[in-house]
Write a protein that holds these residues in place. Structure first.
Motif, PDB file in Angstrom:
ATOM      1  N   SER A  16       0.826  21.287  37.229  1.00 23.54           N
ATOM      2  CA  SER A  16       0.568  20.882  35.842  1.00 23.54           C
ATOM      3  C   SER A  16       0.693  19.370  35.678  1.00 23.54           C
ATOM      4  O   SER A  16      -0.107  18.735  34.973  1.00 23.54           O
ATOM      5  CB  SER A  16       1.534  21.598  34.892  1.00 23.54           C
ATOM      6  N   ALA A  20      -2.296  16.829  34.647  1.00 27.11           N
ATOM      7  CA  ALA A  20      -2.140  15.964  33.474  1.00 27.11           C
ATOM      8  C   ALA A  20      -2.444  14.510  33.811  1.00 27.11           C
ATOM      9  O   ALA A  20      -2.850  13.736  32.947  1.00 27.11           O
ATOM     10  CB  ALA A  20      -0.724  16.092  32.919  1.00 27.11           C
ATOM     11  N   SER A 135      -1.442  23.989  34.252  1.00 28.70           N
ATOM     12  CA  SER A 135      -2.315  23.539  33.164  1.00 28.70           C
ATOM     13  C   SER A 135      -1.938  22.118  32.768  1.00 28.70           C
ATOM     14  O   SER A 135      -0.749  21.795  32.691  1.00 28.70           O
ATOM     15  CB  SER A 135      -2.177  24.455  31.946  1.00 28.70           C
ATOM     16  N   SER A 137      -1.896  20.898  29.970  1.00 28.34           N
ATOM     17  CA  SER A 137      -1.229  20.895  28.661  1.00 28.34           C
ATOM     18  C   SER A 137       0.123  21.601  28.679  1.00 28.34           C
ATOM     19  O   SER A 137       0.777  21.701  27.651  1.00 28.34           O
ATOM     20  CB  SER A 137      -2.134  21.569  27.617  1.00 28.34           C
ATOM     21  N   ALA A 140       2.810  19.277  27.413  1.00 28.11           N
ATOM     22  CA  ALA A 140       2.569  18.548  26.167  1.00 28.11           C
ATOM     23  C   ALA A 140       3.622  18.905  25.118  1.00 28.11           C
ATOM     24  O   ALA A 140       3.834  20.081  24.815  1.00 28.11           O
ATOM     25  CB  ALA A 140       1.173  18.846  25.641  1.00 28.11           C
ATOM     26  N   THR A 167       1.562  12.351  30.437  1.00 27.86           N
ATOM     27  CA  THR A 167       1.437  13.808  30.365  1.00 27.86           C
ATOM     28  C   THR A 167       1.811  14.349  28.988  1.00 27.86           C
ATOM     29  O   THR A 167       1.822  15.567  28.786  1.00 27.86           O
ATOM     30  CB  THR A 167       2.332  14.477  31.422  1.00 27.86           C
ATOM     31  N   LYS A 168       2.168  13.461  28.050  1.00 26.03           N
ATOM     32  CA  LYS A 168       2.481  13.792  26.653  1.00 26.03           C
ATOM     33  C   LYS A 168       3.821  14.510  26.488  1.00 26.03           C
ATOM     34  O   LYS A 168       4.020  15.254  25.527  1.00 26.03           O
ATOM     35  CB  LYS A 168       1.354  14.621  26.019  1.00 26.03           C
ATOM     36  N   ARG A 324      -3.063  31.123  20.042  1.00 28.08           N
ATOM     37  CA  ARG A 324      -2.466  30.711  21.309  1.00 28.08           C
ATOM     38  C   ARG A 324      -1.983  31.891  22.146  1.00 28.08           C
ATOM     39  O   ARG A 324      -2.041  31.872  23.355  1.00 28.08           O
ATOM     40  CB  ARG A 324      -1.277  29.778  21.034  1.00 28.08           C
ATOM     41  N   ARG A 344      -0.403  27.125  17.291  1.00 29.41           N
ATOM     42  CA  ARG A 344       0.216  25.832  17.575  1.00 29.41           C
ATOM     43  C   ARG A 344       0.572  25.083  16.283  1.00 29.41           C
ATOM     44  O   ARG A 344       1.568  24.376  16.228  1.00 29.41           O
ATOM     45  CB  ARG A 344      -0.738  24.983  18.425  1.00 29.41           C
TER      46      ARG A 344
END
Length: 371
Positions: A16, A20, A135, A137, A140, A167-168, A324, A344
């Motif tokens: 992940s 990202a 993933s 996200s 995130a 990668t937030k 989601r 979300r």
């Protein structure tokens, strides 16, 4: 000049992180993973620019940052192995393990001055594992804890933080002792309790299969985390043993006191026990799962007939609502079932609830106790 990141272990977390960083113009990722299939897939989808199934010296010495995305029990031996390589001065080595005291104290005994080790713990996960579940996200809005040594240069810490922010994630710096105390209570110990409950019920179920047959929402929600990787949790428990043993002793005392109250009909104490727990639970940050991502759940009652779940999802999709996750909380023949719908954004959840109500589906927000 860009940054080359080496990731050892392209599983859920390592994969992940790699994904990202994939499209960032100033970052390129190389990786080491024991599975050839994983390396080839990561090369094929462009997540990494080079990879190997061996501890490739040429690959590693070219890295500015090396992430050890391996079980916590493997971190110290792997750092020792890296220290034997001619890594460039200023190379940052960091891990993603769930416990930090043992790692930080162990590494401090041999880490070389020209290298910078910074402990790390991305507090995100999934019920799935491996590179196939990775993933971009996943992390995130998740908390990402870092635990540098007091002597670690600020420039090295800032460099790692800036890379992680791509990668937030929300980076939090803390002392490793504090990390293990807090995470031991809110993450590690719940896994221990869930596993203990599952094992107890499984023993009873051997003689009476009704235990598993009647296991409903409350039991399944509480014990879902018991399905996690047993090897990983073995290492976590052993590496955070002192914290967990302290919490075990404390909870044992609480349960003994509650048992005494039950035996002696101390209704006031029992009432306070549950009331205090409810108030503490309701005071948690609003709809945060594990303190990581913000999710918004609602329940919808549905009749038991074929295709009803498809009707719900199509209705929401046509209304422009991004669902989601969907969980079946209750499923009994011939009666209303309950679905948990996850969104979300709060506004999205509220709009979906209004749409469902318009079409005759009773909806509600979750309580804190599911049975």
């Amino acid at each position: 000049m860009g940054t080359r990141i080496g990731i050892i272990g392209l599983g859920l977390i390592g994969g992940s992180l790699a994904k990202a960083w994939q499209d960032h113009p100033d970052v390129e990722v190389v990786a080491i993973d024991r599975e050839e299939e994983t390396i080839q897939q990561a090369l094929k989808d462009g997540t990494i620019v080079a990879g190997s199934t061996e501890m490739d010296e040429e690959l590693l010495v070219s890295c500015d940052v090396i992430l050890l995305c391996v079980p916590v029990g493997q971190v110290i031996p792997m750092v020792k192995q890296l220290c034997q390589l001619p890594l460039q001065s200023g190379t940052i080595i960091t891990d993603t393990g769930s416990t930090k005291c043992g790692v930080m104290e162990g590494v401090s005994e041999f880490i070389q001055e020209h290298l910078h080790f910074i402990g790390g713990h991305p507090m995100a996960g999934s019920h799935r594992s491996g590179y196939g579940a990775a993933s971009p996200s996943l992390l995130a809005n998740a908390f990402y804890v870092i635990t540098p040594f007091p002597t670690t240069p600020k420039a090295a810490v800032e460099r790692l933080v800036n890379l992680l922010r791509i990668t937030k994630v929300n980076v939090i710096e803390m002392e490793w002792q504090v990390h293990d105390q807090v995470v031991g209570a809110v993450s590690h110990y719940p896994h221990v309790l869930a596993a203990a409950m599952v094992n107890m019920v499984a023993r009873y179920n051997k003689d009476e299969p009704l235990y598993h047959l009647l296991a409903a929402g409350g039991y399944k929600d509480f014990t879902r985390i018991a399905a996690s990787n047993w090897e990983m949790w073995r290492d976590i428990v052993l590496n955070n043993r002192n914290v967990l043993l302290t919490y075990m002793d404390e909870l044992r005392k609480d349960l003994d006191r509650l048992a005494q109250a039950i035996r002696h009909d101390e209704s006031d104490y029992i009432e306070h026990f549950f009331q205090a727990a409810k108030e503490a639970r309701q005071s948690l940050p609003e709809r945060k799962r594990g303190g990581l991502l913000t999710w918004y759940d609602c329940y919808v009652d549905v009749p038991d007939h074929p295709g009803v779940i498809a009707e719900i999802t199509v209705l929401l999709a046509n209304g422009g609502f991004n669902l989601r996750n969907i969980t079946i909380l209750e499923n009994r023949d011939g009666v209303l079932g309950a679905l948990c719908l996850t969104f979300r954004q709060k506004e999205e959840m509220e709009g979906a609830m209004a749409l469902l109500e318009e079409h005759g589906y009773p909806v509600s927000l979750p309580s804190y106790t599911l049975v």
